[in-house]
Motif scaffolding. Sequence first.
Motif, PDB file in Angstrom:
ATOM      1  N   GLY A 168       0.829  -1.185  -0.060  1.00 50.34           N
ATOM      2  CA  GLY A 168       0.019   0.026  -0.074  1.00 50.34           C
ATOM      3  C   GLY A 168       0.853   1.267   0.046  1.00 50.34           C
ATOM      4  N   GLN A 169       2.017   1.092  -0.588  1.00 45.62           N
ATOM      5  CA  GLN A 169       2.938   2.475  -0.804  1.00 45.62           C
ATOM      6  C   GLN A 169       2.196   3.548  -1.404  1.00 45.62           C
ATOM      7  OE1 GLN A 169       6.569   2.745  -2.939  1.00 45.62           O
ATOM      8  NE2 GLN A 169       7.710   2.253  -0.870  1.00 45.62           N
ATOM      9  N   THR A 170       1.492   3.047  -2.655  1.00 48.33           N
ATOM     10  CA  THR A 170       0.792   3.943  -3.273  1.00 48.33           C
ATOM     11  C   THR A 170      -0.792   3.435  -3.353  1.00 48.33           C
ATOM     12  OG1 THR A 170       2.443   4.226  -4.872  1.00 48.33           O
ATOM     13  CG2 THR A 170       0.251   4.601  -5.908  1.00 48.33           C
ATOM     14  N   ILE A 171      -1.560   4.419  -3.083  1.00 53.39           N
ATOM     15  CA  ILE A 171      -3.075   3.921  -3.206  1.00 53.39           C
ATOM     16  C   ILE A 171      -3.867   5.298  -3.933  1.00 53.39           C
ATOM     17  CG2 ILE A 171      -3.053   2.953  -0.625  1.00 53.39           C
ATOM     18  CD1 ILE A 171      -4.562   5.336   0.239  1.00 53.39           C
ATOM     19  N   VAL A 172      -4.736   4.844  -4.491  1.00 47.43           N
ATOM     20  CA  VAL A 172      -5.771   5.793  -5.195  1.00 47.43           C
ATOM     21  C   VAL A 172      -7.080   5.852  -4.524  1.00 47.43           C
ATOM     22  CG1 VAL A 172      -6.521   6.615  -7.338  1.00 47.43           C
ATOM     23  CG2 VAL A 172      -4.340   5.169  -7.551  1.00 47.43           C
ATOM     24  N   VAL A 173      -7.241   7.144  -4.434  1.00 47.12           N
ATOM     25  CA  VAL A 173      -8.657   7.647  -3.692  1.00 47.12           C
ATOM     26  C   VAL A 173      -9.411   8.365  -4.525  1.00 47.12           C
ATOM     27  CG1 VAL A 173      -9.720   8.817  -1.623  1.00 47.12           C
ATOM     28  CG2 VAL A 173      -7.667   7.256  -1.556  1.00 47.12           C
ATOM     29  N   ARG A 174     -10.470   8.265  -4.469  1.00 48.27           N
ATOM     30  CA  ARG A 174     -11.666   9.280  -5.050  1.00 48.27           C
ATOM     31  C   ARG A 174     -13.185   9.449  -4.214  1.00 48.27           C
ATOM     32  NH1 ARG A 174     -14.541   9.298 -11.265  1.00 48.27           N
ATOM     33  NH2 ARG A 174     -15.463  11.694 -11.010  1.00 48.27           N
ATOM     34  N   ALA A 183       0.319  -3.272  -4.483  1.00 48.19           N
ATOM     35  CA  ALA A 183       0.819  -4.392  -4.095  1.00 48.19           C
ATOM     36  C   ALA A 183       2.040  -4.862  -4.697  1.00 48.19           C
ATOM     37  CB  ALA A 183      -0.108  -5.817  -3.927  1.00 48.19           C
ATOM     38  N   MET A 184       2.107  -5.944  -5.340  1.00 48.45           N
ATOM     39  CA  MET A 184       3.303  -6.350  -6.041  1.00 48.45           C
ATOM     40  C   MET A 184       3.550  -5.919  -7.450  1.00 48.45           C
ATOM     41  SD  MET A 184       4.785 -10.300  -6.359  1.00 48.45           S
ATOM     42  CE  MET A 184       4.665 -10.616  -4.748  1.00 48.45           C
ATOM     43  N   GLU A 185       2.375  -5.281  -8.130  1.00 45.93           N
ATOM     44  CA  GLU A 185       2.504  -4.821  -9.415  1.00 45.93           C
ATOM     45  C   GLU A 185       3.154  -3.499  -9.628  1.00 45.93           C
ATOM     46  OE1 GLU A 185      -1.606  -3.092  -7.854  1.00 45.93           O
ATOM     47  OE2 GLU A 185       0.127  -4.671  -7.272  1.00 45.93           O
ATOM     48  N   GLY A 186       3.130  -2.767  -8.623  1.00 39.19           N
ATOM     49  CA  GLY A 186       3.958  -1.700  -8.676  1.00 39.19           C
ATOM     50  C   GLY A 186       3.245  -0.471  -8.982  1.00 39.19           C
ATOM     51  N   THR A 187       3.775   0.952  -8.877  1.00 39.33           N
ATOM     52  CA  THR A 187       2.736   2.159  -8.904  1.00 39.33           C
ATOM     53  C   THR A 187       2.080   2.157 -10.533  1.00 39.33           C
ATOM     54  OG1 THR A 187       4.153   2.986  -7.241  1.00 39.33           O
ATOM     55  CG2 THR A 187       2.846   4.473  -8.562  1.00 39.33           C
TER      56      THR A 187
END
Length: 271
Positions: A168-174, A183-187
Amino acid sequence: MDETIGLFAGEGDLSVEIARRLFERGRPPLVFSFGEKTAPLEKWALEVTRIERPALGELLGKLRSRGIKNLVLAGFVPKSLIFRPDLLDDDLRGILSSLPFRDDHSLLGAIVSFFESRGVTVLPYRDIIPELLAPRGTIAGRQPLPGEEEDILYGLRIASALVPMSFGQTIVVRGRSVVAVEAMEGTDETIKRAGSISGGGVVVKLMRPDQDERYDVPVVGTKTLLKMREAGIPCLAVEAGRTIVLGGDLFRERAKQWDMAVTGVVPAPSS
């Protein structure tokens, strides 16, 4: 005379930027490139050696043969390689089998320990490029809109709860709703997936509070903005002082051209 630094270079522009800065300091690195494109590195390196697979023992042998005692680990290496034991050497397979959990924090920490226990010091690359760390406040483009500000605050709460678990180093919120979690897939793939679900919203990027800053400091760049534009997501919030922003003037030009907001934020301390 300063000792030569070894640079393990994964994919992406971060390794090139580190090599360039070392070159400008009169310390061109000896580069071991895991990426397919070595030409951008060759201009700044003492020498570039292509590494075909993540073989720790082989890399250690090359370092020792050249008398290299300091190493920088930078760039993207697909974590999905852990599911391809045929591509790994005995040392890396041994590390994987010894770990109770195979999250990024545990795996990368064990790799650093492998080198340091054998006399090779792993250097923090943020010290090589300190001016590229994100400042607090507006970094590029416009300021976030009120709705985007609300999504940033909500995203910081969620990301702050997730990153200690090493995802969860990157999340997208709307609309104060979580659309996608890295997760493992990257940003890049996380952003792409979010675009296919909702479009719009904000990307929030944080680093684990106890992250060892010798490796895996979050990175964004012009490519990040391009992926966001393709996904219809116009706002990016990154952790100030703990995120590397690549691209310089081009990054700022693209943010302005594409009417994006890029801002540096500080998460509230955990209670």
